[in-house]
Structure formats: structure tokens, C-alpha cells
Write a protein that holds these residues in place. Structure first.
Motif, short mmCIF file in Angstrom:
data_model
loop_
_atom_site.label_atom_id
_atom_site.label_comp_id
_atom_site.label_asym_id
_atom_site.label_seq_id
_atom_site.Cartn_x
_atom_site.Cartn_y
_atom_site.Cartn_z
N ASP A 173 -16.91 -16.88 -41.09
CA ASP A 173 -17.07 -18.21 -40.50
C ASP A 173 -16.49 -18.22 -39.08
N SER A 174 -16.94 -19.18 -38.28
CA SER A 174 -16.47 -19.29 -36.91
C SER A 174 -15.15 -20.04 -36.78
N ASP A 175 -14.57 -20.45 -37.89
CA ASP A 175 -13.28 -21.15 -37.83
C ASP A 175 -12.13 -20.16 -37.65
N ALA A 176 -10.93 -20.68 -37.54
CA ALA A 176 -9.75 -19.83 -37.32
C ALA A 176 -9.53 -18.86 -38.47
N ASP A 177 -9.76 -19.31 -39.70
CA ASP A 177 -9.59 -18.45 -40.87
C ASP A 177 -10.57 -17.27 -40.82
#
Length: 160
Positions: free
Chosen positions: A126-130
Motif C-alpha cells: 500500500d502507498s500508506d506509511a505502513d
């Protein structure tokens, strides 16, 4: 330098023993079966061009329906993987997810040249921080144990 009571010599012996144990563990990890089966791994059906390491079963299903499986295999991960940069090879061997990735790619940890089952490895998180954190952990794993994949440009990142 060797001290009279053998303090430095003992430390050197312990380091050599630990290094030997790590090498033996890597050899055990590198023994893979020709036909590998895993619920989280969808192999390519025709050519083994890319193996995508994706974040979760839903991402694997979505990408496989969009890109197809004729040249692309998919390995669905779950959660944040073990950070292998400063752990002993025995911990890698004990980690089911990393062991499965090693087997499905046909990696030889510590080997100078890699004859993988796939031409390229694609990280698709995913493009999120995680997701960025997870990708970084996998990049560190490949950098430490299979640096030739990175040097040859065979490790790719899919921007989602």
C-alpha cells in the motif's frame, strides 16, 4: 592481540563458532524442494517473469485479476515482516513467511549469484506509511542476503 588469560582468544573462538552456525543455518534454508506449494503463493501459469510480493490476499486477488497470471506469480504477505537486517539466520529459518518467500523465489541466501525461479521480484505494498515500512524491510532483506538481485536491477517496486 591475545591476552595472557585468553579473553580475546575466547571471544574470537565464540565469533567463529557463531559464524559457522550461521553458515550452516543458511545452507539448511537454501535447500528447497523443486515443487513448492503454499496457500499464499499463486505461481505464474506460463513464463516466470515476475513474482509480486503483495500486502494481503485482497491485493493479490485484485492484482492477479488485473495483470493476469501468465507471466506473474503472486505471494500474499500478512502484516509487518520480521526485520532481518540484524537477526541471526536461525530466526529467518523459523519465520514461516520469509521461509516461504525464499522457497517460492528459489533464493540462495548469501550466494553471490542468484538463479531465481523468477526473473524479477516486484514489491507491491500500500502507498500508506505502513506499506512503505513493509517495503523497506523487504528491501533490507534482499540487500543483506541477496545483494546481486538489487545490483542487477531485478528488484522492482510497484507504486500503487
Amino acid at each position: 592481540m591475545v591476552k595472557e588469560k585468553g579473553g580475546d582468544l575466547t571471544n574470537a573462538k565464540n565469533k567463529i563458532k557463531e559464524e559457522l552456525k550461521n553458515r550452516q543455518t543458511l545452507e539448511k534454508i537454501n535447500k528447497t524442494k523443486a515443487k513448492f506449494k503454499c496457500k499464499k503463493f499463486l505461481p505464474a501459469t506460463k513464463e516466470n517473469k515476475y513474482c509480486m510480493i503483495v500486502e494481503g490476499d485482497s491485493a493479490s486477488a485484485g492484482l492477479s485479476s488485473g495483470f493476469g497470471r501468465s507471466q506473474i506469480g503472486y505471494f500474499a504477505t500478512r502484516g509487518v515482516p520480521l526485520n532481518t537486517y540484524e537477526v541471526a539466520p536461525a530466526k529467518i529459518a523459523a519465520n514461516e513467511e520469509l521461509s516461504n518467500i525464499i522457497k517460492c523465489l528459489g533464493l540462495r541466501l548469501g550466494a553471490e549469484k542468484q538463479n531465481m525461479n523468477y526473473e524479477n521480484v516486484v514489491l507491491s505494498e500500500d502507498s500508506d506509511a505502513d506499506g512503505q515500512h513493509i517495503a523497506g524491510i523487504y528491501i533490507a532483506f534482499f540487500y543483506k542476503y541477496t545483494p546481486s538481485i538489487i545490483k542487477e536491477g531485478r528488484l522492482k517496486k510497484l507504486r500503487t
